[in-house]
Design a protein around this motif. Structure first.
Motif, PDB file in Angstrom:
ATOM      1  N   GLY A   3       1.204  27.725  46.451  1.00 36.68           N
ATOM      2  CA  GLY A   3       1.837  27.683  47.815  1.00 36.68           C
ATOM      3  C   GLY A   3       1.944  26.440  48.458  1.00 36.68           C
ATOM      4  O   GLY A   3       2.386  26.205  49.661  1.00 36.68           O
ATOM      5  N   PHE A   4       1.210  25.265  47.731  1.00 36.64           N
ATOM      6  CA  PHE A   4       1.183  23.993  48.499  1.00 36.64           C
ATOM      7  C   PHE A   4       2.115  23.166  47.413  1.00 36.64           C
ATOM      8  O   PHE A   4       2.474  23.389  46.009  1.00 36.64           O
ATOM      9  N   LEU A   9       7.206  21.462  54.850  1.00 34.50           N
ATOM     10  CA  LEU A   9       8.678  21.311  54.316  1.00 34.50           C
ATOM     11  C   LEU A   9       9.631  21.902  55.268  1.00 34.50           C
ATOM     12  O   LEU A   9       9.408  23.012  55.527  1.00 34.50           O
ATOM     13  N   LEU A  10      10.606  20.982  55.438  1.00 29.43           N
ATOM     14  CA  LEU A  10      11.571  21.580  56.528  1.00 29.43           C
ATOM     15  C   LEU A  10      12.827  21.749  55.953  1.00 29.43           C
ATOM     16  O   LEU A  10      13.600  22.909  56.254  1.00 29.43           O
ATOM     17  N   LYS A  11      13.327  21.122  54.833  1.00 32.37           N
ATOM     18  CA  LYS A  11      14.554  21.300  54.172  1.00 32.37           C
ATOM     19  C   LYS A  11      14.587  20.802  52.492  1.00 32.37           C
ATOM     20  O   LYS A  11      14.003  19.910  52.443  1.00 32.37           O
ATOM     21  N   ALA A  61       5.571  25.261  52.636  1.00 33.63           N
ATOM     22  CA  ALA A  61       6.764  25.593  53.000  1.00 33.63           C
ATOM     23  C   ALA A  61       6.764  26.458  54.559  1.00 33.63           C
ATOM     24  O   ALA A  61       5.989  27.280  54.588  1.00 33.63           O
ATOM     25  N   ARG A  62       7.640  26.358  55.221  1.00 32.75           N
ATOM     26  CA  ARG A  62       7.795  27.037  56.456  1.00 32.75           C
ATOM     27  C   ARG A  62       8.263  28.539  56.029  1.00 32.75           C
ATOM     28  O   ARG A  62       8.584  28.827  55.167  1.00 32.75           O
ATOM     29  N   GLY A  63       7.764  29.389  56.760  1.00 29.04           N
ATOM     30  CA  GLY A  63       7.683  30.732  56.528  1.00 29.04           C
ATOM     31  C   GLY A  63       9.495  31.485  56.324  1.00 29.04           C
ATOM     32  O   GLY A  63       9.549  32.395  55.701  1.00 29.04           O
ATOM     33  N   ASN A  64      10.266  30.613  57.073  1.00 28.91           N
ATOM     34  CA  ASN A  64      11.668  30.795  56.784  1.00 28.91           C
ATOM     35  C   ASN A  64      12.228  30.956  55.410  1.00 28.91           C
ATOM     36  O   ASN A  64      13.324  31.166  54.979  1.00 28.91           O
ATOM     37  N   PHE A  65      11.512  29.826  54.777  1.00 33.81           N
ATOM     38  CA  PHE A  65      12.037  29.698  53.297  1.00 33.81           C
ATOM     39  C   PHE A  65      11.807  30.939  52.453  1.00 33.81           C
ATOM     40  O   PHE A  65      12.948  31.326  51.941  1.00 33.81           O
ATOM     41  N   ILE A 108      14.591  31.145  49.582  1.00 34.92           N
ATOM     42  CA  ILE A 108      14.542  29.705  49.049  1.00 34.92           C
ATOM     43  C   ILE A 108      13.113  29.349  48.421  1.00 34.92           C
ATOM     44  O   ILE A 108      11.992  29.386  48.896  1.00 34.92           O
ATOM     45  N   LYS A 109      13.295  28.912  47.150  1.00 34.02           N
ATOM     46  CA  LYS A 109      12.044  28.648  46.448  1.00 34.02           C
ATOM     47  C   LYS A 109      12.000  27.026  45.932  1.00 34.02           C
ATOM     48  O   LYS A 109      12.752  26.489  45.142  1.00 34.02           O
ATOM     49  N   PRO A 110      11.168  26.373  46.797  1.00 34.14           N
ATOM     50  CA  PRO A 110      11.002  24.776  46.413  1.00 34.14           C
ATOM     51  C   PRO A 110      10.453  24.743  44.889  1.00 34.14           C
ATOM     52  O   PRO A 110       9.634  25.591  44.490  1.00 34.14           O
ATOM     53  N   VAL A 111      11.036  23.705  44.064  1.00 32.79           N
ATOM     54  CA  VAL A 111      10.430  23.398  42.801  1.00 32.79           C
ATOM     55  C   VAL A 111      10.354  22.059  42.533  1.00 32.79           C
ATOM     56  O   VAL A 111      10.847  21.113  43.388  1.00 32.79           O
TER      57      VAL A 111
END
Length: 296
Positions: free
Chosen positions: A12-13, A56-58, A27-31, A36-39
């Motif tokens: 999660g980090f 993370l914002l965007k 990541a913000r909760g709205n991800f 939206i899954k950051p990679v």
């Protein structure tokens, strides 16, 4: 607000490289709400008051994304291909190459364990090596796999790029990485152990700074089953076929049953490797018969 590249994802980090520093973010909760899954490899906008507490914002638009390994915005991939133990598989190599072609990633083929071949076995492999070079792929296949000149040449090619190491389990990806950057030996060993499948292990992907290149050391695999392309896309993922297909009689020729097919003629004349064409036919059949993936 800052911009950077996700260097590592774990529990999660997300560690983000920016301004030659690493910031730990979440990541913000709205991800999650927006699925939206950051990679790793993502270019991101984030906020951070210090290097330990950021958000993370965007996620900026991705140029490409690999599923295996899960890395985005990849420039190059070193396809580590075992010559022996495990035995060389042209089919597995071609599966990886078309997956990279589909994502517009430049493949570099690196034959490992060539020192385990007898002289006769190495001579038998040379036509295959030259065949891939004629297609246009950069192939590293020195008699001694960790020849210093070969390593220097590879490192020069990788410098300044985001790179992933690919290859089946046991092909020697981490060994190659250790030779490229001996100072990372301990860290690489730890990462490789963490990536092994099994109980009580954590699987992660990290971008390692290796002499000016960001390289992902990633899990090995025993097969490669990703065929997200259509049968019409497939011929374009074989560069040698795409080049010759302009001479086929019919536009959109699939190079299977069509008459006056320039690709089939090139195979018969030894211009296109028969092993490549055989793999093309197999992949075409696999795509035709596979069930739709409704989870996309």
């Amino acid at each position: 607000m800052k911009t950077g590249i996700i260097q590592q994802s774990l529990s999660g980090f997300y560690d983000v490289i920016a301004d030659e520093k690493i910031y730990r973010t979440r990541a913000r909760g709205n991800f999650r709400q927006r699925k939206i899954k950051p990679v790793v490899g993502d270019h991101v906008e984030f906020s951070a008051e210090n290097q330990q507490e950021g958000y993370l914002l965007k996620i900026l638009p991705r140029r490409n994304q690999l599923v295996r390994p899960p890395v985005a915005n990849v420039d190059m991939a070193v396809v580590v291909t075992s010559a022996k133990e495990p035995a060389f598989s042209a089919n597995l190599l071609d599966r990886q190459l078309i997956a990279l072609e589909a994502q517009d990633v430049t493949p570099l083929i690196y034959f490992s364990k060539t020192d385990l071949l007898t002289d006769d076995e190495y001579q038998q492999l040379l036509p295959t090596i030259e065949g891939y070079r004629k297609i246009g792929y950069h192939v590293y296949a020195a008699r001694e796999p960790f020849n210093p000149d070969q390593l220097v040449s590879l490192m020069e090619e990788l410098k300044g790029n985001i790179v992933t190491m690919m290859g089946q389990t046991g092909a020697g990806k981490s060994t190659l990485l250790n030779h490229l950057a001996p100072q990372l030996k301990l860290a690489t060993g730890e990462i490789s152990q963490a990536l092994q499948r099994g109980r009580h292990t954590t699987r992660k992907v990290s971008l390692l700074d290796v002499n000016g290149a960001l390289i992902a050391d990633t899990p090995g695999f025993s097969s490669y089953e990703t065929f997200d392309m259509t049968v019409n896309d497939l011929p374009h993922l074989f560069p040698e076929m795409a080049k010759i297909s302009a001479d086929c009689k019919f536009r959109g020729c699939l190079h299977i049953k069509e008459p006056q097919c320039a690709v089939k003629e090139a195979v018969n004349n030894g211009i296109i490797m028969k092993s490549r064409y055989d793999d093309y036919l197999q992949f075409h059949e696999l795509i035709t018969n596979q069930k739709p993936n409704y989870k996309k």
